[in-house]
Design a protein around this motif. Sequence first.
Motif, mmCIF file in Angstrom:
data_model
loop_
_atom_site.group_PDB
_atom_site.id
_atom_site.type_symbol
_atom_site.label_atom_id
_atom_site.label_comp_id
_atom_site.label_asym_id
_atom_site.label_seq_id
_atom_site.Cartn_x
_atom_site.Cartn_y
_atom_site.Cartn_z
ATOM 1 N N HIS A 21 0.825 -1.217 0.000
ATOM 2 C CA HIS A 21 0.000 0.000 0.000
ATOM 3 C C HIS A 21 0.856 1.263 0.000
ATOM 4 C CE1 HIS A 21 -4.041 -1.787 0.653
ATOM 5 N NE2 HIS A 21 -3.365 -2.749 1.217
ATOM 6 N N THR A 22 1.988 1.222 -0.721
ATOM 7 C CA THR A 22 2.878 2.393 -0.803
ATOM 8 C C THR A 22 3.087 2.742 -2.262
ATOM 9 O OG1 THR A 22 4.007 1.602 1.177
ATOM 10 C CG2 THR A 22 5.141 3.285 -0.119
ATOM 11 N N LEU A 23 2.834 4.013 -2.635
ATOM 12 C CA LEU A 23 3.017 4.419 -4.030
ATOM 13 C C LEU A 23 4.508 4.612 -4.311
ATOM 14 C CD1 LEU A 23 1.416 5.233 -6.590
ATOM 15 C CD2 LEU A 23 1.660 7.592 -5.844
ATOM 16 N N VAL A 24 5.010 3.882 -5.300
ATOM 17 C CA VAL A 24 6.423 4.002 -5.675
ATOM 18 C C VAL A 24 6.475 4.589 -7.085
ATOM 19 C CG1 VAL A 24 8.592 2.781 -6.007
ATOM 20 C CG2 VAL A 24 6.944 1.933 -4.312
ATOM 21 N N SER A 41 8.478 0.011 -17.084
ATOM 22 C CA SER A 41 7.042 -0.309 -17.277
ATOM 23 C C SER A 41 6.872 -1.758 -17.698
ATOM 24 C CB SER A 41 6.442 0.599 -18.352
ATOM 25 O OG SER A 41 6.372 1.906 -17.854
ATOM 26 N N GLU A 42 7.768 -2.220 -18.601
ATOM 27 C CA GLU A 42 7.676 -3.628 -19.029
ATOM 28 C C GLU A 42 7.953 -4.553 -17.834
ATOM 29 O OE1 GLU A 42 9.352 -2.626 -23.496
ATOM 30 O OE2 GLU A 42 10.419 -4.108 -22.252
ATOM 31 N N ASP A 43 8.975 -4.190 -17.050
ATOM 32 C CA ASP A 43 9.291 -5.000 -15.851
ATOM 33 C C ASP A 43 8.046 -5.127 -14.971
ATOM 34 O OD1 ASP A 43 11.888 -4.881 -16.761
ATOM 35 O OD2 ASP A 43 12.573 -3.456 -15.234
ATOM 36 N N LEU A 44 7.410 -3.988 -14.744
ATOM 37 C CA LEU A 44 6.247 -3.973 -13.822
ATOM 38 C C LEU A 44 5.093 -4.775 -14.400
ATOM 39 C CD1 LEU A 44 6.518 -0.268 -12.694
ATOM 40 C CD2 LEU A 44 6.837 -2.288 -11.241
ATOM 41 N N PRO A 63 -1.612 6.467 -12.844
ATOM 42 C CA PRO A 63 -1.050 7.194 -14.002
ATOM 43 C C PRO A 63 -0.635 8.615 -13.624
ATOM 44 C CG PRO A 63 -3.446 7.078 -14.151
ATOM 45 C CD PRO A 63 -3.065 6.334 -12.910
ATOM 46 N N GLY A 64 0.074 9.235 -14.528
ATOM 47 C CA GLY A 64 0.389 10.668 -14.379
ATOM 48 C C GLY A 64 1.749 10.901 -13.744
ATOM 49 N N ALA A 65 2.095 12.168 -13.698
ATOM 50 C CA ALA A 65 3.429 12.582 -13.227
ATOM 51 C C ALA A 65 3.627 12.151 -11.769
ATOM 52 C CB ALA A 65 3.558 14.090 -13.343
ATOM 53 N N ALA A 66 2.578 12.342 -10.958
ATOM 54 C CA ALA A 66 2.735 11.951 -9.540
ATOM 55 C C ALA A 66 2.372 10.485 -9.362
ATOM 56 C CB ALA A 66 1.814 12.823 -8.690
ATOM 57 N N GLY A 67 2.323 9.766 -10.484
ATOM 58 C CA GLY A 67 1.856 8.369 -10.426
ATOM 59 C C GLY A 67 2.951 7.412 -10.022
#
Length: 282
Positions: A21-24, A41-44, A63-67
């Motif tokens: 539950h932590t945004l990385v 992105s491919e790794d994820l 999504p997005g810059a703060a994503g």
Amino acid sequence: TKVRRSDRLIDMTRYLLERPHTLVPLTYFSKRYESAKSSISEDLGIIRRTFMQRQTGILETVPGAAGGVRYIPTIGRNEASDFIADMAHRLSETDRLLPGGYVYLSDLLGTPEVLRQIGRLIATQFANQQVDAVMTVATKGIPIAQSVSQYLNAPFVIVRRDSKITEGSTVSVNYVSGSSARIEKMELSKRSLQAGSGVLIVDDFMKAGGTVNGMRSLIEEFDANLVGISVFAEGKFAGDRMVNDYTSLIRVDDVDTKTNTLHAVPGNYLDYNQAMFKGMDA
Ligand SMILES: O=P(O)(O)OC[C@H]1C[C@H](OP(=O)(O)OP(=O)(O)O)[C@H](O)[C@@H]1O
């Protein structure tokens, strides 16, 4: 030097598993492995798919810059059902019955793997709710609260039945305890909860529900809101329980004081979460 994909995948997986539950942000991984965001992105995508297939959990993409990505631990229906069946079997062992229909649980609640699974099960049920704090009452509920708190990445708060100066000023409530209809007191340090926070109540055992009910009124005293109630086991209770909207992993359905045995069965957790588990398979 650039880090190879196989090495990135191993290290990213560990990093994410350790931060539920932590945004990385993606940029964090790009810098860490000196790799392009497209490679990350491919790794994820690989990690997300494998987590989904193995029911390790959900890898949410914001999504997005703060994503970035957020790992949500979950447990699959089959693994949940197997664990619950195993616990019901363990509780049905002889010599666990205690006076007053209580059950000896401390060996199970002291076993790391059992605590991990209990935490994961309860955290799965509340994965999509706003839990700002996990609340329990000293003492046996504490390891359960700590495990749930770890999987939800939410702090846990400990309600006490005694006053300690090391808790600073506290809010206290009186509550009817159990079938004995005794009035007892429980209190929580004023520093523990902010008004408006979402609170999840957990405990090891529920009998008459007086303890859980006391915690409910404490939450009201703090102007916080109750997100849910989940207990490891619920006892056999003839009276009308003061609590009805809760989940339990295990339910004691028969107690025989003559032969000093008890019979435990799965609680309502699997039924209560049927739709959630179906959604996971979809
Ligand atoms: O549903 P009720 O009838 O209220 O009973 C459930 C209580 C009693 C028991 O705690 P205790 O063993 O009294 O205290 P501790 O957890 O500190 O061992 C259990 O851990 C729950 O908190």
